[in-house]
Design a protein around this motif. Structure first.
Motif, PDB file in Angstrom:
ATOM      1  N   GLU A 232       0.827  -1.211   0.000  1.00 21.27           N
ATOM      2  CA  GLU A 232       0.000   0.000   0.000  1.00 21.27           C
ATOM      3  C   GLU A 232       0.857   1.255   0.000  1.00 21.27           C
ATOM      4  N   ALA A 233       1.901   1.234   0.826  1.00 22.58           N
ATOM      5  CA  ALA A 233       2.770   2.404   0.913  1.00 22.58           C
ATOM      6  C   ALA A 233       3.444   2.672  -0.430  1.00 22.58           C
ATOM      7  N   SER A 234       3.879   1.612  -1.088  1.00 22.90           N
ATOM      8  CA  SER A 234       4.524   1.788  -2.394  1.00 22.90           C
ATOM      9  C   SER A 234       3.548   2.367  -3.402  1.00 22.90           C
ATOM     10  N   LEU A 235       2.336   1.833  -3.387  1.00 20.95           N
ATOM     11  CA  LEU A 235       1.342   2.298  -4.353  1.00 20.95           C
ATOM     12  C   LEU A 235       1.044   3.780  -4.194  1.00 20.95           C
ATOM     13  N   LEU A 236       0.969   4.211  -2.930  1.00 21.13           N
ATOM     14  CA  LEU A 236       0.721   5.635  -2.686  1.00 21.13           C
ATOM     15  C   LEU A 236       1.852   6.475  -3.287  1.00 21.13           C
ATOM     16  N   GLU A 237       3.076   6.000  -3.122  1.00 22.92           N
ATOM     17  CA  GLU A 237       4.231   6.691  -3.701  1.00 22.92           C
ATOM     18  C   GLU A 237       4.144   6.706  -5.225  1.00 22.92           C
ATOM     19  N   LYS A 240       1.978   9.247  -6.922  1.00 20.19           N
ATOM     20  CA  LYS A 240       2.514  10.602  -7.098  1.00 20.19           C
ATOM     21  C   LYS A 240       3.134  10.737  -8.487  1.00 20.19           C
ATOM     22  N   THR A 241       3.827   9.699  -8.907  1.00 20.87           N
ATOM     23  CA  THR A 241       4.430   9.729 -10.247  1.00 20.87           C
ATOM     24  C   THR A 241       3.344   9.695 -11.321  1.00 20.87           C
ATOM     25  N   TYR A 242       2.346   8.838 -11.113  1.00 14.34           N
ATOM     26  CA  TYR A 242       1.251   8.787 -12.085  1.00 14.34           C
ATOM     27  C   TYR A 242       0.547  10.147 -12.168  1.00 14.34           C
ATOM     28  N   ASP A 243       0.374  10.785 -11.014  1.00 19.40           N
ATOM     29  CA  ASP A 243      -0.275  12.100 -11.022  1.00 19.40           C
ATOM     30  C   ASP A 243       0.524  13.079 -11.880  1.00 19.40           C
ATOM     31  N   LEU A 244       1.834  13.079 -11.684  1.00 19.86           N
ATOM     32  CA  LEU A 244       2.685  13.978 -12.479  1.00 19.86           C
ATOM     33  C   LEU A 244       2.527  13.690 -13.966  1.00 19.86           C
ATOM     34  N   LEU A 245       2.423  12.430 -14.294  1.00 20.87           N
ATOM     35  CA  LEU A 245       2.310  12.042 -15.706  1.00 20.87           C
ATOM     36  C   LEU A 245       0.892  12.225 -16.250  1.00 20.87           C
TER      37      LEU A 245
END
Ligand code: ARG
Length: 560
Positions: A232-237, A240-245
């Motif tokens: 879960e923690a990794s997915l949240l991180e 953030k990258t997906y949001d930027l993209l």
């Protein structure tokens, strides 16, 4: 409407059934000064035993369609000039009416495509290696949808395997809950590295890793809890990258772990078909043209390919796909060849619908990209660098602070995505932040800049009048019209070849067409009708640019 098809029909009729359709050739010359289409009559001459010029003249006498303005016979060729006014009016009205739906096509109607893309590995940083899969997969998803397919986007997370045993052991031995909560990926990576360092000194640690993975596989409560937390923690991180993209979400996040309890079925089926062979304590499937596929290790652990077999069967059953795409780097070619070959042996004829959409590396100065310390580059850092550089470039523009913030993001991220997509995907690509962010040349910012300039032109004139009959159609304008007409052909072709670079190149060409026209015209004059015509053309171009970029996964700043 398909001009070439209309012409073919007309030619066929004009030839009175004396030849077959396949004998008729229609060329589309790049430079259209000599005609928009050219029909060579040499082949027809052989069949009809007549001089090609005579044939051309005879056809010319019979061609009679309001789309043709002029037909010339030169050296055995029939050169066809399209009625420019009529055609320009048709194309512009169509684009202005259909807007972002322009170029939609329905070759995929009723068909389903699943695309497995991005698929980063949990508890490891999201590196540039996964950038290409994410960006190419996202573009293909948009392109397939534009072609009328229903698309299921799957993020096949790498969330299982012995590395989790190692990680759990490392966390239990050296970990600190607080630190992991604060900065999960960095902390987990640290623990993982520490494990490997210590294991290099003490072999026995690897047994511990295996032991904990076995516990996890068997559903040990504490191990499962830790694993879930890491995931879960990794997915949240990652988000953030997906949001930027600009990638909102995937239709499914069923990763490798999801198939943990679905592999027995695969093994049973292989067994029943007599395909499993015992070799040095491990189970393999022998293949005709490939290295044998290792299905189960001698210690009983299942492997990457076993999970992929389970996933393929599940996806076929669950999504009834017509095509399944796997957007994964070149280095996994053997894996996907084996996957298809095993499915074929199992008797699934749909193995042919599986396509490995492979791609090359991202290089920096010809070498695999890495940080100064030789570590792999993290995508978020790279994107943020691009955004910062973009914001330097537009620092002095007349824009509000919010507009600048938004535009820097669109320009920086757009530049990275465009650079990735403009080359044919199997090629390695060179990454140089300064080059990809230039406002001219074959870059994303060049297209965005052309778009923003058109926008500011359009703002100057509110009431646009148009009279198509008085449109002055020079060669520059005519090139634009024909390019826009060809949009749907590019859309279909990019789906057929799974190649977003066709769209990227098309958009560069369209910008160049427009900028040539713009450089050779006084755009806004006192002549309201002439001005209106030119502005409407500019608007048509901007609509196609925006939609084309959307397909690539890039948004357009209104100002820059
Ligand atoms: N997680 C894998 C990797 O990073 C990619 C998975 C690709 N998809 C698949 N179905 N094998 O190498």
């Amino acid at each position: 409407m398909n001009l070439k098809k209309i012409l073919e029909d007309d030619l066929y009729l004009a030839l009175d059934g004396q030849v077959e359709r396949k004998d008729i050739t229609i060329n589309s010359p790049k430079e259209r000064e000599m005609g928009d289409y050219a029909v060579p009559c040499f082949n027809l001459s052989k069949i009809l035993r007549k001089n090609p010029n005579i044939i051309a003249e005879q056809i010319k006498g019979k061609l009679n369609n309001e789309w043709y303005q002029n037909i010339e016979v030169i050296n055995g060729y029939l050169n066809i000039f399209i009625n420019k006014i009529r055609f320009t009016k048709y194309i512009m009205e169509k684009v202005l009416k259909e807007k972002e739906a322009y170029g939609n096509c329905d070759i995929g109607k009723g068909k389903i495509i699943v695309i497995d893309y991005s698929s980063p590995n949990i508890a490891k940083p999201f590196g540039v290696g996964h950038l290409r899969s994410t960006v190419i997969g996202n573009a293909l998803k948009n392109i397939c949808e534009k072609n009328g397919y229903k698309v299921v986007g799957i993020n096949y997370l790498g969330d299982f395997g012995t590395q989790f045993g190692k990680l759990i052991y490392a966390y239990k031995t050296w970990g600190n809950e607080e630190a992991v909560r604060k900065n999960p990926i960095a902390e987990l990576k640290k623990l993982y590295v520490q494990f490997h360092e210590e294991a290099a000194l003490d072999e026995k640690l690897n047994d511990q890793g295996r032991l904990y993975f076995k516990k996890l596989e068997d559903g040990d409560e504490e191990c499962v809890k830790l694993w879930k937390w890491f995931k879960e923690a990794s997915l949240l991180e990652f988000q953030k990258t997906y949001d930027l993209l600009g990638i909102k979400s995937f239709d499914s996040y069923d990763g490798e772990s999801f198939y943990n309890d679905k592999m027995g079925e695969v093994l049973d089926k292989l067994e029943a078909k007599n395909l499993l062979e015992l070799s040095e304590g491990a189970y393999i499937v022998r293949l005709e043209d490939e290295t044998p596929a290792l299905i189960k290790r001698s210690d009983g652990a299942t492997l990457y390919i076993t999970r992929d077999l389970a996933a393929a069967l599940y996806r076929k059953k669950h999504y009834h796909f017509d095509e399944a795409l796997y957007v994964v780097g070149n280095e996994q070619t053997l894996h996907f060849n084996q996957l298809k070959a095993v499915l074929e042996k199992m008797g699934y004829d749909w193995y042919e619908d599986i396509h490995h959409i492979s791609f090359g590396l991202i290089l920096q100065n010809g070498k695999k990209m890495s940080t100064r310390h030789g570590k792999s580059v993290e995508l978020q850092d790279l994107l943020n660098e691009a955004i910062t550089l973009a914001s330097d470039y537009i620092e002095n523009r007349d824009m509000t602070r919010e507009e600048k913030r938004q535009a820097s993001r669109e320009i920086g991220v757009g530049a990275v995505i465009f650079n990735d997509l403009k080359n044919y995907r199997t090629n390695d690509i060179e990454f140089n932040l300064e080059d990809i962010l230039k406002f001219e040349g074959e870059t994303g910012p060049y297209i965005q800049y052309t778009y923003a300039r058109i926008n500011s032109l359009l703002k100057k004139q509110k009431n646009m009048k148009i009279d198509y009959n008085s449109l002055a159609i020079n060669q520059y304008l005519w090139n634009i019209v024909f390019r826009i007409y060809n949009f749907d052909e590019i859309i279909i072709k990019s789906k057929m070849t799974y190649d977003p670079s066709l769209i990227a190149k098309y958009l560069i060409d369209l910008c160049q067409d427009f900028n040539r026209y713009y450089a050779n015209e006084r755009f806004i004059t006192d002549d309201e009708i002439a001005t209106g015509g030119r502005l409407l053309i500019a608007q048509t171009v901007s609509l196609v640019l925006k939609e084309g970029m959307r397909l690539l996964g890039i948004t357009m700043p209104n100002k820059m």
